[in-house]
Design an enzyme around this catalytic site. Structure first.
Site, mmCIF file in Angstrom:
data_model
loop_
_atom_site.group_PDB
_atom_site.id
_atom_site.type_symbol
_atom_site.label_atom_id
_atom_site.label_comp_id
_atom_site.label_asym_id
_atom_site.label_seq_id
_atom_site.Cartn_x
_atom_site.Cartn_y
_atom_site.Cartn_z
ATOM 1 N N PRO A 21 6.264 2.937 -5.202
ATOM 2 C CA PRO A 21 6.180 1.468 -5.166
ATOM 3 C C PRO A 21 6.435 0.918 -6.563
ATOM 4 O O PRO A 21 5.844 1.385 -7.534
ATOM 5 C CB PRO A 21 4.721 1.207 -4.748
ATOM 6 C CG PRO A 21 3.962 2.450 -5.090
ATOM 7 C CD PRO A 21 4.953 3.581 -5.060
ATOM 8 N N ALA A 23 6.692 -2.926 -8.054
ATOM 9 C CA ALA A 23 6.685 -4.364 -7.763
ATOM 10 C C ALA A 23 7.958 -5.006 -8.314
ATOM 11 O O ALA A 23 8.344 -4.759 -9.445
ATOM 12 C CB ALA A 23 5.441 -5.001 -8.378
ATOM 13 N N CYS A 106 -2.784 0.496 -10.780
ATOM 14 C CA CYS A 106 -2.152 -0.668 -11.412
ATOM 15 C C CYS A 106 -2.965 -1.102 -12.643
ATOM 16 O O CYS A 106 -4.168 -1.355 -12.546
ATOM 17 C CB CYS A 106 -2.046 -1.812 -10.414
ATOM 18 S SG CYS A 106 -1.332 -3.286 -11.145
ATOM 19 N N LYS A 147 -3.117 6.262 -4.785
ATOM 20 C CA LYS A 147 -2.269 6.511 -5.952
ATOM 21 C C LYS A 147 -3.052 6.108 -7.189
ATOM 22 O O LYS A 147 -3.541 4.981 -7.280
ATOM 23 C CB LYS A 147 -0.975 5.703 -5.829
ATOM 24 C CG LYS A 147 -0.015 5.881 -6.979
ATOM 25 C CD LYS A 147 1.366 5.375 -6.588
ATOM 26 C CE LYS A 147 2.354 5.441 -7.727
ATOM 27 N NZ LYS A 147 2.152 4.392 -8.728
ATOM 28 N N ASN A 224 3.759 12.283 -10.322
ATOM 29 C CA ASN A 224 4.581 11.093 -10.580
ATOM 30 C C ASN A 224 4.629 10.773 -12.073
ATOM 31 O O ASN A 224 3.642 10.941 -12.787
ATOM 32 C CB ASN A 224 3.978 9.895 -9.798
ATOM 33 C CG ASN A 224 4.540 8.554 -10.250
ATOM 34 O OD1 ASN A 224 3.823 7.711 -10.780
ATOM 35 N ND2 ASN A 224 5.829 8.346 -10.056
ATOM 36 N N GLY A 225 5.814 10.333 -12.479
ATOM 37 C CA GLY A 225 5.973 9.820 -13.827
ATOM 38 C C GLY A 225 7.132 10.443 -14.579
ATOM 39 O O GLY A 225 7.216 11.652 -14.732
ATOM 40 N N ASP A 226 8.066 9.558 -15.015
ATOM 41 C CA ASP A 226 9.179 9.966 -15.876
ATOM 42 C C ASP A 226 10.100 11.016 -15.266
ATOM 43 O O ASP A 226 10.682 11.814 -16.003
ATOM 44 C CB ASP A 226 8.655 10.484 -17.222
ATOM 45 C CG ASP A 226 8.002 9.372 -18.040
ATOM 46 O OD1 ASP A 226 8.085 8.204 -17.607
ATOM 47 O OD2 ASP A 226 7.411 9.674 -19.078
ATOM 48 N N GLY A 248 10.039 6.603 -9.264
ATOM 49 C CA GLY A 248 10.192 5.150 -9.263
ATOM 50 C C GLY A 248 11.395 4.722 -10.068
ATOM 51 O O GLY A 248 12.497 4.534 -9.548
HETATM 52 C C1 LIG Z 1 7.659 -2.798 -12.984
HETATM 53 C C2 LIG Z 1 6.746 -1.784 -12.345
HETATM 54 C C3 LIG Z 1 6.074 -2.144 -11.187
HETATM 55 C C4 LIG Z 1 5.206 -1.222 -10.567
HETATM 56 N N1 LIG Z 1 4.580 -1.572 -9.403
HETATM 57 C C5 LIG Z 1 3.743 -0.669 -8.811
HETATM 58 C C6 LIG Z 1 3.085 -0.983 -7.580
HETATM 59 O O1 LIG Z 1 3.282 -2.044 -6.975
HETATM 60 N N2 LIG Z 1 2.246 -0.043 -7.066
HETATM 61 C C7 LIG Z 1 2.028 1.162 -7.683
HETATM 62 O O2 LIG Z 1 1.251 1.984 -7.183
HETATM 63 N N3 LIG Z 1 2.657 1.481 -8.814
HETATM 64 C C8 LIG Z 1 3.506 0.608 -9.379
HETATM 65 N N4 LIG Z 1 4.159 0.959 -10.522
HETATM 66 C C9 LIG Z 1 4.008 2.329 -11.053
HETATM 67 C C10 LIG Z 1 5.058 3.255 -10.446
HETATM 68 O O3 LIG Z 1 4.893 3.418 -9.066
HETATM 69 C C11 LIG Z 1 5.006 4.638 -11.103
HETATM 70 O O4 LIG Z 1 3.725 5.167 -10.953
HETATM 71 C C12 LIG Z 1 5.357 4.597 -12.594
HETATM 72 O O5 LIG Z 1 6.451 3.746 -12.846
HETATM 73 C C13 LIG Z 1 5.675 6.009 -13.130
HETATM 74 O O6 LIG Z 1 6.679 6.613 -12.346
HETATM 75 P P1 LIG Z 1 8.255 6.556 -12.729
HETATM 76 O O7 LIG Z 1 8.371 7.030 -14.153
HETATM 77 O O8 LIG Z 1 8.899 7.469 -11.728
HETATM 78 O O9 LIG Z 1 8.687 5.131 -12.601
HETATM 79 C C14 LIG Z 1 5.027 0.066 -11.133
HETATM 80 C C15 LIG Z 1 5.733 0.409 -12.295
HETATM 81 C C16 LIG Z 1 6.592 -0.495 -12.898
HETATM 82 C C17 LIG Z 1 7.349 -0.080 -14.130
#
Ligand SMILES: Cc1cc2nc3c(=O)[nH]c(=O)nc-3n(C[C@H](O)[C@H](O)[C@H](O)COP(=O)(O)O)c2cc1C
Length: 362
Positions: A21, A23, A106, A147, A224-226, A248
């Site tokens: 997810p 946002a 969040c 999460k 999850n992450g990066d 994400g």
């Molecule tokens: C702009 C933005 C919005 C996000 N919105 C949500 C959200 O609505 N719910 C959630 O659980 N995590 C949210 N996250 C966190 C991501 O789901 C994820 O945990 C985080 O970006 C790390 O993973 P990634 O490096 O694959 O992006 C958001 C992250 C970003 C950067």
């Protein structure tokens, strides 16, 4: 190859890869765009306010909008009132949720000030009460997941707050836990700590038995992450022992990462993505935005996102295409821009198209 599709309680996914997810990104148009490229086991909505859902807010209902193609779908709720989240969860199930996820990660003030999001990691009784209430509110065949992060502070991460909370949530009925390997204080800075995710995997495994890819073994922990490349997926699994990987931001520039990462895990070869398919993907996304949001909003959104979407087009050398899309005033302008770029690609046969048109790369 050892890849196994992910099992979340009674639900068996097609792969072990999940769309996170995000946002502002993860609406129906984006989820469909990523899904049609293949490899997505589960996608999730942006975080949803149960108050918004229950009061009939059009904006919130729009975020929760789904369809038959958009399955299986997790709907993510945030907040701190167990009864309200339980009611929100019923709303989600009635509108087609395959999974209900609870946001405990969040870091945004607006959410945390009201004890929602990652603040829940500091009030575990409330977090557990929410998981329990949501579990009881919806049918058994709809898994509840959560999460979270590694904890609020560095000290929390050191105390394995995430591992302890994950176990309590599973006891309350959560079928899987996703861990973003940062603390709340870190927000999105610094490197993701895979050793922190590994600790949660181990803690949950010791308490409930190791996850074994079936409904019989322990619950799944998702890392999850990066994660930006198929190799990152392999590293995340290899270094943490996680059962699945959630991606994400890595999908912004490479929405095909799920297909490639699944291919890599199952055949050892990530496969090629042709330039023409990348352009088709931009058009698919634009057409879904038009369908769901109308032309004006679709132009605005595509203009906002094209920097990201273009990062892997022609090795990111596609400034003229990006500029033309940002300047587009009608859907036809977008189609012409993409068509011109497509013809240029074919004519030049080159990987670096910034040269023929003589515009410096960004
Ligand atoms: C702009 C933005 C919005 C996000 N919105 C949500 C959200 O609505 N719910 C959630 O659980 N995590 C949210 N996250 C966190 C991501 O789901 C994820 O945990 C985080 O970006 C790390 O993973 P990634 O490096 O694959 O992006 C958001 C992250 C970003 C950067």
């Amino acid at each position: 190859m050892l890849a196994t599709p992910l099992q979340i309680g009674p639900l068996r996914l097609e792969t072990n890869l999940l769309l996170a997810p995000i946002a502002g990104w993860c609406d129906l148009a984006w989820r469909m765009t990523v899904r049609q490229l293949g490899g997505v086991g589960l996608a999730c909505t942006d975080l949803l306010s149960p108050v918004g859902l229950l009061c009939g807010s059009e904006a919130t209902a729009d975020l929760a909008r789904t369809n038959d193609f958009d399955k299986p779908i997790g709907m993510q709720l945030y907040g701190s009132d167990p009864a309200l989240l339980a009611e929100g969860a019923r709303w989600c199930v009635d509108r087609g949720a395959t999974v209900v996820d609870i946001n405990m990660g969040c870091p945004v003030d607006k959410v945390c000030k009201k004890d929602g999001g990652s603040k829940l990691m500091t009030i575990p009784e409330t977090a557990v009460a929410i998981a329990d209430a949501v579990r009881r509110a919806i049918p058994d065949n709809v898994p509840v997941t959560a999460k979270m992060r590694l904890g609020w502070t560095e000290a929390d991460a050191g105390k394995n707050v995430a591992g302890v909370l994950a176990c309590r949530l599973v006891e309350a009925g959560a079928a899987a836990i996703t861990v973003h390997g940062r603390t709340t204080e870190q927000r999105f800075k610094g490197n993701v700590r895979r050793e922190g995710i590994r600790r949660v995997v181990e803690t949950v495994g010791e308490r409930f038995g190791a996850y074994d890819g079936t409904a019989v073994g322990g619950p799944a922990v998702i890392g999850n992450g990066d994660v930006r490349t198929p190799d990152d997926v392999l590293d995340m699994i290899g270094q943490t022992g996680c059962a699945g990987v959630m991606i994400g931001r890595g999908a912004f520039a490479r929405p095909w990462i799920f297909r490639q990462a699944w291919a890599m895990q199952t055949t050892g070869d990530e496969g090629r993505v042709e330039e023409s398919e990348k352009l088709d993907t931009v058009l698919y996304y634009f057409n879904r935005l038009r369908e769901f949001r109308g032309d004006a909003n679709a132009l605005f959104k595509l203009g906002q996102k094209i920097s990201w979407l273009g990062k892997d087009i022609n090795g990111s050398h596609c400034r003229p295409l990006k500029d033309a899309i940002r300047e587009a005033r009608s859907a036809d302008d977008v189609y012409s821009a993409v068509q011109e770029w497509r013809e240029l690609s074919v004519r030049s046969g080159a990987q670096n198209l910034s040269e023929p048109v003589g515009i410096a790369d960004e």
